[in-house]
Design a protein around this motif. Structure first.
Motif, PDB file in Angstrom:
ATOM      1  N   VAL A 201       0.947  -1.121  -0.091  1.00  0.00           N
ATOM      2  CA  VAL A 201      -0.093   0.039   0.063  1.00  0.00           C
ATOM      3  C   VAL A 201       0.904   1.257   0.065  1.00  0.00           C
ATOM      4  CG1 VAL A 201      -1.629   1.465   1.503  1.00  0.00           C
ATOM      5  CG2 VAL A 201      -2.053  -1.058   1.093  1.00  0.00           C
ATOM      6  N   LEU A 202       2.111   1.300   0.793  1.00  0.00           N
ATOM      7  CA  LEU A 202       2.851   2.336   1.028  1.00  0.00           C
ATOM      8  C   LEU A 202       3.626   2.723  -0.586  1.00  0.00           C
ATOM      9  CD1 LEU A 202       4.138   4.572   2.702  1.00  0.00           C
ATOM     10  CD2 LEU A 202       6.003   2.858   3.232  1.00  0.00           C
ATOM     11  N   PHE A 203       3.983   1.592  -1.228  1.00  0.00           N
ATOM     12  CA  PHE A 203       4.529   1.928  -2.478  1.00  0.00           C
ATOM     13  C   PHE A 203       3.643   2.290  -3.316  1.00  0.00           C
ATOM     14  CE2 PHE A 203       8.330  -0.609  -0.914  1.00  0.00           C
ATOM     15  CZ  PHE A 203       9.278   0.193  -1.348  1.00  0.00           C
ATOM     16  N   ALA A 204       2.495   1.724  -3.414  1.00  0.00           N
ATOM     17  CA  ALA A 204       1.364   2.025  -4.353  1.00  0.00           C
ATOM     18  C   ALA A 204       0.650   3.532  -4.297  1.00  0.00           C
ATOM     19  CB  ALA A 204       0.281   1.081  -4.383  1.00  0.00           C
ATOM     20  N   TYR A 205       0.714   3.900  -2.900  1.00  0.00           N
ATOM     21  CA  TYR A 205      -0.271   4.931  -3.105  1.00  0.00           C
ATOM     22  C   TYR A 205       0.505   6.410  -2.275  1.00  0.00           C
ATOM     23  CZ  TYR A 205      -4.091   2.142  -3.658  1.00  0.00           C
ATOM     24  OH  TYR A 205      -5.070   1.026  -4.409  1.00  0.00           O
ATOM     25  N   LYS A 206       1.589   5.989  -1.627  1.00  0.00           N
ATOM     26  CA  LYS A 206       2.357   6.913  -0.765  1.00  0.00           C
ATOM     27  C   LYS A 206       3.852   6.808  -1.127  1.00  0.00           C
ATOM     28  CE  LYS A 206      -1.531   8.840   0.711  1.00  0.00           C
ATOM     29  NZ  LYS A 206      -1.985  10.145   0.273  1.00  0.00           N
ATOM     30  N   PRO A 207       4.372   6.503  -1.859  1.00  0.00           N
ATOM     31  CA  PRO A 207       5.865   6.541  -2.131  1.00  0.00           C
ATOM     32  C   PRO A 207       6.504   7.740  -1.820  1.00  0.00           C
ATOM     33  CG  PRO A 207       4.962   6.464  -4.340  1.00  0.00           C
ATOM     34  CD  PRO A 207       3.844   6.312  -3.635  1.00  0.00           C
ATOM     35  N   GLN A 208       6.027   8.787  -1.930  1.00  0.00           N
ATOM     36  CA  GLN A 208       6.649   9.998  -1.596  1.00  0.00           C
ATOM     37  C   GLN A 208       6.854  10.293  -0.251  1.00  0.00           C
ATOM     38  OE1 GLN A 208       3.621   9.635  -2.869  1.00  0.00           O
ATOM     39  NE2 GLN A 208       2.146  11.176  -1.837  1.00  0.00           N
ATOM     40  N   LEU A 209       6.489   9.539   0.736  1.00  0.00           N
ATOM     41  CA  LEU A 209       6.639   9.611   2.131  1.00  0.00           C
ATOM     42  C   LEU A 209       7.813   8.972   2.568  1.00  0.00           C
ATOM     43  CD1 LEU A 209       2.787   9.025   3.545  1.00  0.00           C
ATOM     44  CD2 LEU A 209       4.040  11.176   3.158  1.00  0.00           C
ATOM     45  N   MET A 210       8.276   8.126   1.710  1.00  0.00           N
ATOM     46  CA  MET A 210       9.434   7.247   1.901  1.00  0.00           C
ATOM     47  C   MET A 210      10.669   8.314   1.538  1.00  0.00           C
ATOM     48  SD  MET A 210       8.867   3.232   0.717  1.00  0.00           S
ATOM     49  CE  MET A 210       7.895   3.675  -0.846  1.00  0.00           C
ATOM     50  N   GLY A 211      11.161   8.729   2.549  1.00  0.00           N
ATOM     51  CA  GLY A 211      12.397   9.613   2.605  1.00  0.00           C
ATOM     52  C   GLY A 211      12.749  10.321   4.031  1.00  0.00           C
ATOM     53  N   VAL A 212      13.280  11.345   3.940  1.00  0.00           N
ATOM     54  CA  VAL A 212      13.549  12.163   5.337  1.00  0.00           C
ATOM     55  C   VAL A 212      12.720  13.136   5.466  1.00  0.00           C
ATOM     56  CG1 VAL A 212      15.596  13.007   6.303  1.00  0.00           C
ATOM     57  CG2 VAL A 212      15.845  11.259   4.982  1.00  0.00           C
ATOM     58  N   TRP A 213      12.230  13.279   6.714  1.00  0.00           N
ATOM     59  CA  TRP A 213      11.498  14.443   7.101  1.00  0.00           C
ATOM     60  C   TRP A 213      12.142  15.250   8.058  1.00  0.00           C
ATOM     61  CZ3 TRP A 213       6.156  14.828   5.999  1.00  0.00           C
ATOM     62  CH2 TRP A 213       5.479  13.816   5.288  1.00  0.00           C
ATOM     63  N   VAL A 214      12.336  16.504   7.875  1.00  0.00           N
ATOM     64  CA  VAL A 214      13.437  17.412   8.600  1.00  0.00           C
ATOM     65  C   VAL A 214      12.395  18.645   9.045  1.00  0.00           C
ATOM     66  CG1 VAL A 214      15.210  18.901   8.817  1.00  0.00           C
ATOM     67  CG2 VAL A 214      15.258  16.676   7.333  1.00  0.00           C
ATOM     68  N   THR A 215      12.392  19.014  10.198  1.00  0.00           N
ATOM     69  CA  THR A 215      11.880  20.194  10.800  1.00  0.00           C
ATOM     70  C   THR A 215      12.547  21.343  10.269  1.00  0.00           C
ATOM     71  OG1 THR A 215      10.914  18.840  12.649  1.00  0.00           O
ATOM     72  CG2 THR A 215      10.698  21.311  12.704  1.00  0.00           C
ATOM     73  N   LEU A 216      11.875  22.402   9.746  1.00  0.00           N
ATOM     74  CA  LEU A 216      12.514  23.644   9.173  1.00  0.00           C
ATOM     75  C   LEU A 216      11.762  25.028   9.826  1.00  0.00           C
ATOM     76  CD1 LEU A 216      14.976  24.650   7.877  1.00  0.00           C
ATOM     77  CD2 LEU A 216      13.556  24.586   5.745  1.00  0.00           C
TER      78      LEU A 216
END
Length: 349
Positions: A201-216
């Protein structure tokens, strides 16, 4: 009543019946059924026409298929889905509902978090997302339940035969009692299936969420690890790779023990899964070429040196290392299946 020691066929029959029943009922039903079988064997023996073993086979053949015997104890013969279809329906419905529900829940939670972060009013945004989750998931599960139930109801209505139960059942077809170490944990299989569905499901619908999240400052910046220019062409390969693992775990769940069918299925699925993963990793421009640069800009930290793994990001070293790790996991999975099948698959307690 005479005190006979049950022959192997009786024990195998009892095992095949109770394994289809809820665990809390198994011992009581096993004792009750054993008494019934012994009484029936004793009546046959008193005639003097048959040996003990022949009496056992006659009685067990008279009692019939263990799956049907188990259903008589469960009392599901008058249900909408019953008979030879119920076991397959029950297993598939349970697994599919768990996987779909978990997949939708996780993906919606992640989506809600991203939406709330970007919303001007966090409170109103959160309530709207929670309301959406509360409506979407139950309706989706209801649709899945309806579709699966309709399919099996039609199969039963038109008497479409399944391979899960043989009409020409005989005592000789009873499965051997497995060695305890040959048993496969249902919990482990279910966890594997659910985990596979979540990743899919993650690869199919939300692949853009796989990465680094940084507070700016007051915002959160996401830097994806993938290059999505060729994603539509690459995704089917990773999807097939993930699905091979799901299929393997589903076969283990249904079988409940290591045997040659499980072993062969595991090996075939692992080979296909690795080949698909290799094509996914090596056949497309997969990695975000600007990932390291953007990460350095956002964090203000220099990423250099041979000891920093990100130095090798988007290089053959990184891809080959990841592919080697995947190969190792597939080999372990296949190796465990081969070992337990050959070592314990044909043994019994």
């Amino acid at each position: 009543m005479k005190n006979h020691t049950s022959h192997e066929f009786v024990e195998r029959y009892l095992y095949d019946v109770v394994r289809h029943l809820p665990e809390k009922q198994r011992e009581d039903i096993k004792r009750e059924l054993r008494t019934l079988i012994e009484d029936m064997i004793e009546e046959r023996e008193e005639s003097g026409e048959y040996s003990r073993e022949e009496c056992e086979k006659l009685v067990l053949n008279e009692l019939g298929n263990p799956s049907r015997m188990a259903r008589s104890y469960r009392g599901d013969h008058d249900a909408l889905i019953s008979g030879e279809y119920y076991d397959s329906y029950r297993y598939l419905l349970k697994i599919i509902l768990i996987c779909v529900g978990a997949g939708l829940l996780i993906s919606n939670i992640i989506s809600a978090m991203v939406t709330v972060i970007d919303a001007e009013s966090i409170t109103s945004g959160l309530w709207m997302e929670l309301l959406g989750i509360g409506v979407t998931i139950p309706s989706a599960l209801l649709e899945v339940f309806g579709v699966i139930t309709l399919i099996f109801a039609l199969l039963q209505r038109y008497h479409v035969k399944l391979d899960t139960e043989s009409e020409a059942w005989s005592v000789e077809k009873l499965p051997p009692i497995p060695y305890k170490k040959a048993l496969i944990s249902r919990g482990e299989s279910i966890v594997g299936i659910v985990f596979g569905i979540l990743i899919l499901v993650l690869f199919a619908y939300k692949p853009q969420l796989m990465g680094v999240w940084v507070t700016l400052g007051e915002s959160i910046v996401s830097i994806p690890i993938f290059d999505f220019s060729a994603w539509n062409r690459a995704f089917p390969f990773i999807a097939i790779s993930i699905m091979t693992g799901i299929i393997s775990d589903l076969v283990k769940l249904i079988a409940g023990r290591y045997n040659y069918q499980v072993m062969i299925t595991t090996i075939v699925m692992d080979v296909i899964g690795f080949v698909m993963a290799a094509i996914f990793l090596k056949g497309f421009p997969l990695w975000n070429a600007d990932f390291v640069t953007k990460l350095r800009e956002v964090t203000g930290k220099a990423i250099t040196g041979k000891n920093d793994i990100l130095t090798y990001f988007n290089t053959d070293v990184f891809t080959n290392g990841l592919l080697t790790l995947i190969l190792f996991c597939f080999l372990i999975d296949a190796g465990v299946s081969v070992y337990y099948t050959l070592r314990y698959g044909n043994n019994k307690d």
